[in-house]
Write an enzyme that holds these catalytic residues in place. Structure first.
Site, mmCIF file in Angstrom:
data_model
loop_
_atom_site.group_PDB
_atom_site.id
_atom_site.type_symbol
_atom_site.label_atom_id
_atom_site.label_comp_id
_atom_site.label_asym_id
_atom_site.label_seq_id
_atom_site.Cartn_x
_atom_site.Cartn_y
_atom_site.Cartn_z
ATOM 1 N N LYS A 143 2.173 6.707 4.903
ATOM 2 C CA LYS A 143 1.547 5.603 4.713
ATOM 3 C C LYS A 143 1.184 5.044 6.141
ATOM 4 O O LYS A 143 0.746 3.673 5.910
ATOM 5 C CB LYS A 143 2.780 4.718 4.075
ATOM 6 C CG LYS A 143 3.292 5.106 2.461
ATOM 7 C CD LYS A 143 4.172 4.095 2.069
ATOM 8 C CE LYS A 143 5.031 4.825 0.818
ATOM 9 N NZ LYS A 143 6.178 4.114 0.289
ATOM 10 N N ARG B 284 20.866 18.293 -3.929
ATOM 11 C CA ARG B 284 20.964 16.716 -3.972
ATOM 12 C C ARG B 284 21.219 15.967 -5.005
ATOM 13 O O ARG B 284 20.591 16.160 -6.261
ATOM 14 C CB ARG B 284 19.208 16.309 -3.514
ATOM 15 C CG ARG B 284 18.831 16.723 -2.060
ATOM 16 C CD ARG B 284 19.577 16.167 -1.197
ATOM 17 N NE ARG B 284 18.963 16.623 0.339
ATOM 18 C CZ ARG B 284 19.054 15.890 1.614
ATOM 19 N NH1 ARG B 284 19.386 14.792 1.410
ATOM 20 N NH2 ARG B 284 18.358 16.252 2.594
ATOM 21 N N PRO C 88 0.841 -1.303 0.116
ATOM 22 C CA PRO C 88 0.097 -0.063 0.057
ATOM 23 C C PRO C 88 0.879 1.230 0.042
ATOM 24 O O PRO C 88 1.897 1.276 0.811
ATOM 25 C CB PRO C 88 -0.873 0.007 1.269
ATOM 26 C CG PRO C 88 0.115 -1.015 2.068
ATOM 27 C CD PRO C 88 1.252 -1.421 1.330
ATOM 28 N N GLU C 89 0.413 2.184 -0.751
ATOM 29 C CA GLU C 89 1.058 3.325 -0.999
ATOM 30 C C GLU C 89 0.009 4.376 -0.311
ATOM 31 O O GLU C 89 -1.045 4.117 -0.042
ATOM 32 C CB GLU C 89 1.513 3.641 -2.300
ATOM 33 C CG GLU C 89 2.603 2.669 -2.720
ATOM 34 C CD GLU C 89 3.158 3.138 -4.167
ATOM 35 O OE1 GLU C 89 3.215 4.321 -4.464
ATOM 36 O OE2 GLU C 89 3.437 2.044 -4.833
ATOM 37 N N ARG D 289 14.929 -1.423 -6.360
ATOM 38 C CA ARG D 289 13.598 -1.601 -6.800
ATOM 39 C C ARG D 289 13.295 -1.679 -8.348
ATOM 40 O O ARG D 289 13.826 -0.953 -8.958
ATOM 41 C CB ARG D 289 12.495 -0.454 -6.247
ATOM 42 C CG ARG D 289 12.942 -0.116 -4.782
ATOM 43 C CD ARG D 289 12.846 -1.089 -3.826
ATOM 44 N NE ARG D 289 11.271 -1.683 -3.732
ATOM 45 C CZ ARG D 289 10.430 -0.911 -3.166
ATOM 46 N NH1 ARG D 289 10.449 0.401 -2.649
ATOM 47 N NH2 ARG D 289 9.225 -1.335 -3.351
ATOM 48 N N ARG E 222 3.300 -11.525 4.956
ATOM 49 C CA ARG E 222 4.832 -11.491 5.036
ATOM 50 C C ARG E 222 5.334 -11.032 6.417
ATOM 51 O O ARG E 222 6.413 -10.779 6.637
ATOM 52 C CB ARG E 222 5.523 -10.568 3.819
ATOM 53 C CG ARG E 222 5.496 -11.369 2.584
ATOM 54 C CD ARG E 222 6.007 -10.525 1.633
ATOM 55 N NE ARG E 222 7.394 -10.357 1.388
ATOM 56 C CZ ARG E 222 7.830 -9.503 0.473
ATOM 57 N NH1 ARG E 222 7.398 -9.109 -0.394
ATOM 58 N NH2 ARG E 222 9.311 -9.712 0.590
#
Length: 267
Positions: free
Chosen positions: A58, A148, A2-3, A257, A110
């Site tokens: 989240k 950055r 879930p985001e 990812r 999980r």
DNA sequence: ATCAGCACCTGTTGGC
DNA sequence: TGCCAACAGGTGCTGA
């Protein structure tokens, strides 16, 4: 799983169901522990009345009297189910009994999902950054990314900067903004930053309207899947044609990812 | 200050 | 069919 859109969907659904209810029992799995790092014991919420349910980053935040809060993070496969059908729920990690006989079940295949009980401000306690929908973000973005050198996608995934964006929506927002995931975030132009923020908000809003993306395990508080997975432009579409230009969508690994983008539309 | 790599878990999928 | 590696929506730690 879930985001932001998925967590927002759950929080919005739960709010009217839980508001005003009193928690009468808490049962939590040990090994591995599901309650981690809270300043208050889980039993603190027993007997307390729920004031509201909301989202911070989240995290699903269940707010009680006296600034006591329960934060739930679903991580990859967590589900927060309101009053599921009678009988044991597979992969149950915690169960909350309510004063009207209903139950709230936290299930997680999980076992990555975590909860904590604390007192005080959620954003500060949980260490999450600014919300993507916060109006002041427009003015602050330039300062946040200045200097950055990290890739823009890695930066988006860091919850200390902007809170709530995960792998799916980072990929999608970069696609709509026309920006390559590897581009150094500090080198985005003024225009690219504005495009990215607009794209991010648009895709998150749209995903919320579709009740989130159910790519794998995600379901809402009633156990139902979202619909936005059918509208994804790049995520999970490696080797398939870009919907805008037909170029095949590419998959690379960035920040450990899977990362999807169109090599033509994203510069 | 970063960031790759791995750890935490279990289930599903795709290749051989 | 069977086995095994790769992969999965997230985060947190370690060591370079």
């Amino acid at each position: 799983m879930p985001e932001l859109p998925e967590v927002e969907t759950i929080a919005r659904d739960l709010a009217p169901l839980l508001r005003g209810r009193r928690v009468v029992s808490v049962h939590a799995a040990r090994q591995p522990p599901v309650f981690v790092g809270g300043s208050l014991a889980p039993r603190t919420i027993v007997g307390r009345r729920i004031r509201d349910v909301s989202r911070t980053g989240k995290f699903i935040i269940v707010e009680f009297d006296e600034e006591v809060r329960l934060a739930v993070h679903l991580r990859m496969t967590g589900n927060l189910l309101f009053n599921p059908p009678a009988g044991p729920v597979r992969y149950t990690r915690a169960t909350f009994g309510l004063d009207n006989g209903a139950r709230l079940v936290f299930a997680d295949v999980r076992k990555f999902g975590r909860m904590r009980v604390f007192r005080g401000d959620a954003r500060a306690t949980l260490g999450v950054g600014i919300d993507p929908f916060a109006p002041e973000l427009d003015a602050r973005l330039a300062e946040l990314v200045r200097g950055r050198r990290t890739p823009v996608k890695s930066w988006l995934l860091d919850q200390r900067h902007i809170a709530g964006v995960g792998n799916i929506y980072a990929c999608e927002a970069l696609y709509y903004a026309g920006v390559r995931p590897k581009k150094r975030v500090g080198k985005l132009s003024l225009r690219e930053r504005a495009m990215l923020l607009t794209a991010l908000r648009r895709v998150l809003h749209k995903a919320i309207r579709h009740r989130g993306s159910s790519v794998d395990d995600y379901v809402d508080a009633e156990g139902k899947a979202g619909r936005f997975q059918n509208s994804l432009a790049v995520y999970g579409r490696a080797g398939m044609p870009c919907r805008r230009c037909g170029t095949l969508i590419r998959r690379i690994v960035l920040a450990q990812r899977g990362t999807f983008y169109c090599p033509t539309c994203q510069v």
